[in-house]
Design a protein around this motif. Sequence first.
Motif, short mmCIF file in Angstrom:
data_model
loop_
_atom_site.label_atom_id
_atom_site.label_comp_id
_atom_site.label_asym_id
_atom_site.label_seq_id
_atom_site.Cartn_x
_atom_site.Cartn_y
_atom_site.Cartn_z
N THR C 79 33.13 -15.09 1.72
CA THR C 79 33.31 -13.66 1.44
C THR C 79 34.30 -13.06 2.41
OG1 THR C 79 30.95 -13.75 1.02
CG2 THR C 79 32.00 -11.62 0.83
N PHE C 80 34.17 -13.46 3.67
CA PHE C 80 35.07 -12.91 4.68
C PHE C 80 36.53 -13.25 4.35
CE2 PHE C 80 37.27 -12.99 8.75
CZ PHE C 80 36.98 -11.72 9.20
N VAL C 81 36.75 -14.52 4.04
CA VAL C 81 38.12 -14.95 3.74
C VAL C 81 38.66 -14.21 2.52
CG1 VAL C 81 39.52 -16.91 2.98
CG2 VAL C 81 37.81 -17.22 4.77
N VAL C 82 37.84 -14.19 1.46
CA VAL C 82 38.27 -13.50 0.24
C VAL C 82 38.54 -12.03 0.54
CG1 VAL C 82 37.51 -12.69 -2.01
CG2 VAL C 82 37.10 -15.05 -1.35
N ALA C 83 37.64 -11.42 1.31
CA ALA C 83 37.79 -10.00 1.61
C ALA C 83 39.08 -9.73 2.37
CB ALA C 83 36.59 -9.49 2.41
N VAL C 84 39.41 -10.60 3.32
CA VAL C 84 40.61 -10.38 4.12
C VAL C 84 41.86 -10.45 3.23
CG1 VAL C 84 42.10 -11.39 5.86
CG2 VAL C 84 39.66 -11.13 6.31
N PHE C 85 41.94 -11.51 2.42
CA PHE C 85 43.13 -11.66 1.59
C PHE C 85 43.20 -10.57 0.51
CE2 PHE C 85 43.20 -15.88 3.47
CZ PHE C 85 44.55 -16.00 3.74
N PRO C 211 34.61 -6.99 -2.07
CA PRO C 211 34.09 -8.34 -2.29
C PRO C 211 32.67 -8.55 -1.76
CG PRO C 211 36.32 -8.44 -1.46
CD PRO C 211 35.91 -7.01 -1.38
N TRP C 212 32.22 -7.69 -0.87
CA TRP C 212 30.86 -7.86 -0.35
C TRP C 212 29.82 -7.32 -1.31
CZ3 TRP C 212 30.32 -10.45 4.26
CH2 TRP C 212 31.50 -10.62 5.01
N CYS C 213 30.26 -6.66 -2.35
CA CYS C 213 29.30 -5.99 -3.24
C CYS C 213 29.21 -6.60 -4.63
CB CYS C 213 29.67 -4.52 -3.38
SG CYS C 213 29.59 -3.64 -1.83
N ASP C 214 30.20 -7.38 -5.07
CA ASP C 214 30.18 -7.85 -6.45
C ASP C 214 29.37 -9.12 -6.60
OD1 ASP C 214 31.10 -8.41 -9.20
OD2 ASP C 214 32.08 -10.08 -8.19
N PHE C 215 28.52 -9.17 -7.62
CA PHE C 215 27.76 -10.39 -7.85
C PHE C 215 27.84 -10.85 -9.30
CE2 PHE C 215 25.07 -6.71 -8.09
CZ PHE C 215 24.40 -6.86 -9.28
N ILE C 216 28.48 -10.09 -10.15
CA ILE C 216 28.53 -10.46 -11.56
C ILE C 216 29.74 -11.34 -11.85
CG2 ILE C 216 28.65 -9.58 -13.91
CD1 ILE C 216 27.21 -7.11 -12.94
N LEU C 217 30.90 -10.85 -11.44
CA LEU C 217 32.13 -11.59 -11.70
C LEU C 217 32.14 -12.95 -11.00
CD1 LEU C 217 34.83 -11.23 -13.14
CD2 LEU C 217 35.77 -10.39 -11.01
N VAL C 231 28.55 -14.00 -0.60
CA VAL C 231 27.28 -13.63 -0.02
C VAL C 231 26.51 -12.66 -0.93
CG1 VAL C 231 27.80 -11.63 1.40
CG2 VAL C 231 26.43 -13.46 2.32
N ALA C 232 27.23 -11.81 -1.66
CA ALA C 232 26.55 -10.86 -2.53
C ALA C 232 25.80 -11.59 -3.64
CB ALA C 232 27.54 -9.88 -3.14
N LEU C 233 26.46 -12.57 -4.24
CA LEU C 233 25.80 -13.34 -5.29
C LEU C 233 24.59 -14.08 -4.72
CD1 LEU C 233 25.67 -14.45 -8.14
CD2 LEU C 233 27.28 -16.20 -7.48
N GLY C 234 24.78 -14.67 -3.54
CA GLY C 234 23.69 -15.39 -2.92
C GLY C 234 22.49 -14.49 -2.69
N LEU C 235 22.74 -13.32 -2.15
CA LEU C 235 21.64 -12.40 -1.87
C LEU C 235 20.98 -11.94 -3.16
CD1 LEU C 235 23.05 -10.21 1.02
CD2 LEU C 235 21.26 -11.93 1.14
#
Lengths: 499, 435, 284
Positions: C79-85, C211-217, C231-235
């Motif tokens: 998530t961190f990597v995706v969020a940064v990019f 990116p920390w909030c989406d869990f559907i896509l 991490v959002a999907l995991g949680l």
Amino acid sequence: MTFIEYQALTPSQKASYKIKEFFSLLPGRFKSFFAAIGKFFKNLGLKFVGGCKGYGSRFTKGDFATKLSYIVMGFGNFTRGQVGKGIAFLAAEILYISYLAGFGLKWFDKFDTLGTELTHQVIDEVTGRPKSVMGDNSMLILLYGTLTILLTLVFIAVYIANTKAAYEAEQSVKAGKKNLTLKEELQEFLDGKYHVTMLSLPVLLISVFTILPLVFMILIAFTNYDKQHTPPGQLFTWVGLDTFRDVFKVTEGASKGYTFWELTKWTVVWAIFATFSNYIIGMIIALMINKKSIKFKSLWRTLFVITIAVPQFVSLLLMNQILQDDGVVNVIRGYMGLAPISFFNSTALVARVTVIIINMWVGVPYTILQTTGILMNIPEDLYESARIDGATPVVQFFQITLPYMIFVTTPYLIQSFVGNINNFNVIYLLTGGGPNKNPNLYQAGETDLLVTWLFKLTMNSNDYNTAAAVGILVFIVCATLSLITFNMSKSSRNEEEFS
Amino acid sequence: MFGKAKKICAVLLSVAVFVMAFTACGESSDSTSSNTGEVGNYGNYSPLGREAENGTIKLKVWGPDAAQESLREQCEEFCKLMSAYATIKIDVVPQGEEDPASQLLTDPTVGADVFGFACDSIDKLVNAGALLEVTGADKDYVVENNVEGSVLAATVDDKIYAYPETGDNSYCLVYDKSVVSENQAKTLEGVLEACKAQNKKFVMEANNGYYACMFLFTGGVTIDGYEEDGTTQKFAPYNMDTATSTVMAFRELFSKYKDIFVNGEVTKVVDGFKSGTVGAGIDGSWNFSYAKEALGTNAGFAVLPTINVNGTPTQIVNMFGYKLIGVNSSSKYPNTSIELAKFLTNEECQKDRAVDLNWGPSNKNVAESTLIKSDAALSSILEQSKNSVPQVAVSQNFWQPVATLGNIVVDFDNEFTDKDCQELIKKTIANVREG
Amino acid sequence: MIKSYRLSRMISDIVIYVILGGLGLIWVSPLVWLLFHSFRKEGGVSVPYVFPKEYTLDNYKALFTNTDVFDYPRWFLNTFVVAVFACIISTLSVLMVSYAFSRLRFKSRKMFINIGMVLGMFPGFMTMIALYYLLKAMNLTQTLPALVICYSAGAGLGFAISKGFFDTIPRALDEAATIDGATRNQIFWKIILPISKPILVYTVLTSFIGPWCDFILVKIIMGDNRDNYTVALGLQRMTDKEYKQTYFKQFLAGSVIVAIPITVLFLKMQNYYVEGVTAGGVKG
């Protein structure tokens, strides 16, 4: 009222004049909105016709190189010193043709029927067991067919531009002028045509990943893609407006039509309450925090704002847990000797009020952040004159602060109104649409918004076409609403005011 | 005797699994003859059409998280068995219960070759063309070895599409023996009375069609496949008076005990056992091990009790599901995949799962074995299947309206007369059939 | 007279303090509950009392050690990597689009603005399947770059606030620079960007949080490739029926850990955020 008269007014009169003007213009704006849409399409048509006209006349007037550019794109530019430009046009042509040959045509070919060959199973002769023979996949045909059509439109535009460029290059050579070199032309993109540089990448991304899927979805509403026609096992095909008819048809008992109207009503009520409750409460809290005599301002603000930092789905799942029948809120009520409340599963009203209140918990901090600065900017003399008239703080709030803020922050309000119409997370994670107490709702509960219903239609009952149709209707409402208000709001009309 | 050899073998294998994790199992089977001897229980194993697929065969298998370890062991064994014919590499990938259907509907080509799923999604899967049909000798094998309900659950339009894996995907009565006696657990009245006596709650998820269908089924309103069009739910003929009086009996009984009746998620049953607030509840078989953990020796399991309708004790009827293993129709190696699916659902593997995972079998022999008979939880759930409607050909539109019905029936704040009840049953059926 | 004025002011202040205190408590208490129960040792999903009876660090430890089913550390990193990019691309495209719309004048600018405004209003569920197949055609499904694309491709549509901000910068600045011979490109990088820190921070913050909030896509794109979950999907999955009983306390602990970096970032940048959103949201 003339300008001089206007200038003579007191600040509070000025404000109220402006506000009155704002609302009196509303109906007119509606009219001009639709006129603008009409104009848009008219211009588009004219442009197209214009393009075609020029296309023919340039061909007859142009010399051999220009004529050849009609087949070999970029040839004209190439022979007239614009090598880079010529190559670019040629490359576009080659790319497009190889796309068509390698990928596009095969999908576009079946676009009219969306496939005819069904996937089926045959018995393998060696093993005596079944194996699958792939047929057509309607969904892929629709998607890639749409992609091909959109790319073709883009290509046609490039092609026309190519003939124009060839002709212009020829004319300027004839006139004895030197054509721009590639370098010069590129430099132009950093200055005169800088908007092209800035917009091309975002526009490309948006076209591929937003507009194309959107067109795909709109098209689905005109097919029979539902649970009886799911690819890849089944085919679906065009059915015209049948789906929309279903959505509007209200029959006795449970039906999609009844559900659509019920949910539309609730969606509107929800959007109004959710938007304005956040707005007003947030503003009042912001005013309280910013009152001069109040200390620890940043502490107060942090208390509220910290909730923004927790990802929304976490805080909503958390709220869902806290408000369960045996959740901590009811435990505390138990300590106080009160009967537990079933927040999500007693009556529709209780559940609806609960979601609106929880939505305040989620949304008010944003309003606090958003409005603090503007509240500080309200001219102090507005309040002073009111105070002289003996207005209480409450009266001041409703007569000065609120109208002023609504007037000034209309775009924000509209944005959050539309956002609330599409507020999937709050409902889905909090109530999941429940309580399920109305036996006439088709695949929906009583707090379901149109968006969450749409989600259930796709995920649970696989009514993709109905979902798409509902999506289109929601979109039309939201788009109309926001375009009108945005274009009549001060910020859009007086864009240049600060220059 | 068999059990011991099996255990040793399992330990050895699991060590191997841990060491190799995802690596190929084909590599571990160096000498075929001795290996077939080791797994002698399948000595007469001879895969059909084995010459169709050879070389290195790569398969992907989806199974739930809880079953990963045992699934890996079993796949390992399968590779050994097949090593005489082909080198097989199996990748076991964890997948949630509902995921296979949604993923295969999105894109069948990236799905696993062999996958486990709950039988409620079989219609979706078959409709999407995602399952390879079971034919010929395979079909006979399935029909011969599995209990009738499970075969029915794997059938769509008179064709079998999957291999039954378990026979326990349902729910029954779970109770705290220190609150409810075995005798009291036989009637719903007794259960509720016992809970009330000790001020413990009774939990049932009435707001969910899976559980709420009890109200309708007990009253004789049962489902019976689809109408001609293949999607509209068909209901078996029923008597409206019986239906109404049964649903009303549920309501009146629960209403009488409304201070201890909880209409809430099933997880609340075990939560309540842990905190000592719940005396009994209706809970799914997947939660049984948690209930055992929470209550220890006091964990009691029984078939759903009877309810008194107009003076006659009536057995509660519920919906009974199965877990199935299917073969992806777009698998590159359909033949080997079919073999694997057959293997994973055979008697031995089902027995393993009963021991390791507490999963009830669909295999007739295992279901009748002492292993199952001696386990209160498993035997109750298998017994329950006799008083149930199999979860077969249930429309996707079934759940929401029935959940609404259940929710209204146990809403004690509202007035609800016989007439309302009739009306509600009618509306619910109409709603299920809509769309 | 003065005394009574002071008295009434004091009373109104006290009332405000009480209200703020009460509301503040309401706002913070769910988060406090989250924090306390993430350390809870006993019970499963819910317990019939307010504060846990026993505290333990096990929930947190399990997140990082028990990674067979829920590989939290890995998903956190993803998530961190995706969020940064995604954040870099989004910020660039938002700034580019809003600068063009605000400072440059070109044909059909108004039309572009209007289209851009409404495009984002379509409910997106149905488009996800289309997105999936587009990414599949590019051979990107089940990879992290696919997520970066999804989260940043449409970012340009969120130009409204930063366009508003750019509108407030006096055009005289541009004009002066043009007279000195600067190109539009130079004006953007050397003059406008340096004074746009508030809106830059605002854009970075909002696009980083996405990116920390989406869990559907994520679920649709990643399918069975759990290594690339976020991490959002995991949680969200920890609260699924299948896992809730066992993993709920870990869900609470995981939520706390996710919230920490975002909270810190947010509180640090709060003032810029407010400046950006105020100047951009409306121009009073």
